[in-house]
Design an enzyme around this catalytic site. Sequence first.
Site, PDB file in Angstrom:
ATOM      1  N   HIS A 109       0.861  -1.186   0.000  1.00  0.00           N
ATOM      2  CA  HIS A 109       0.000   0.000   0.000  1.00  0.00           C
ATOM      3  C   HIS A 109       0.902   1.242   0.000  1.00  0.00           C
ATOM      4  CE1 HIS A 109      -3.818  -2.016   1.865  1.00  0.00           C
ATOM      5  NE2 HIS A 109      -3.273  -2.752   0.905  1.00  0.00           N
ATOM      6  N   GLU A 145       1.157   3.800   1.881  1.00  0.00           N
ATOM      7  CA  GLU A 145       1.747   4.146   3.176  1.00  0.00           C
ATOM      8  C   GLU A 145       2.930   3.236   3.505  1.00  0.00           C
ATOM      9  OE1 GLU A 145      -2.844   4.431   3.743  1.00  0.00           O
ATOM     10  OE2 GLU A 145      -1.422   3.310   2.508  1.00  0.00           O
ATOM     11  N   CYS A 190      -5.916   1.937   5.907  1.00  0.00           N
ATOM     12  CA  CYS A 190      -6.577   0.724   6.375  1.00  0.00           C
ATOM     13  C   CYS A 190      -5.965   0.315   7.719  1.00  0.00           C
ATOM     14  CB  CYS A 190      -6.410  -0.398   5.344  1.00  0.00           C
ATOM     15  SG  CYS A 190      -4.721  -1.022   5.208  1.00  0.00           S
ATOM     16  N   CYS A 246      -2.202  -0.556   7.539  1.00  0.00           N
ATOM     17  CA  CYS A 246      -1.355   0.631   7.440  1.00  0.00           C
ATOM     18  C   CYS A 246      -1.370   1.433   8.738  1.00  0.00           C
ATOM     19  CB  CYS A 246      -1.796   1.489   6.258  1.00  0.00           C
ATOM     20  SG  CYS A 246      -1.459   0.698   4.659  1.00  0.00           S
TER      21      CYS A 246
END
Length: 159
Positions: free
Chosen positions: A58, A60, A88, A91
Amino acid sequence: MVKAMNDQDYMKLALAQAEDAAQKGEVPIGAVLVDPANGDIVAKGHNLTITNHDPTAHAEIVAIRAACESLNSQRLIGLDLFVTLEPCTMCAAAISFSRLRRVVFGAMDEKGGGILHGAKFYNQKTCHHRPEIISGVMAEPCGKILKEFFQARRKNKQN
């Protein structure tokens, strides 16, 4: 004299990362890690889950990994994360473990968010570090890029 950058300026850089992701066919989410002490951009990232064959890639996580490598540290104490979509739960946990000072995000993620929605990771007793959270910075353009990306995908499936 150089104008100091503000949250919107950094979010624009995160949006540029999201656009890079979209160009690669990735879900358009972008992130930028900043050292607020001097305004330096420490790392950037965008979703690479498809490109890297990695469900943890992701935006991040990509930015956090790059910053940790660049700084030769497992902790990113004092840094700020700017990300186009509410992180999410995975993360949010990585943000906590890396000890980021502040998370600034654009669009809310009612379905998959893990900070203000879903698991609300930072509200859990087991969370050891809670960064400052600022939501809704440039929410409209951050949400728009996602909406347009998924509309185009649905349209392509119909054709």
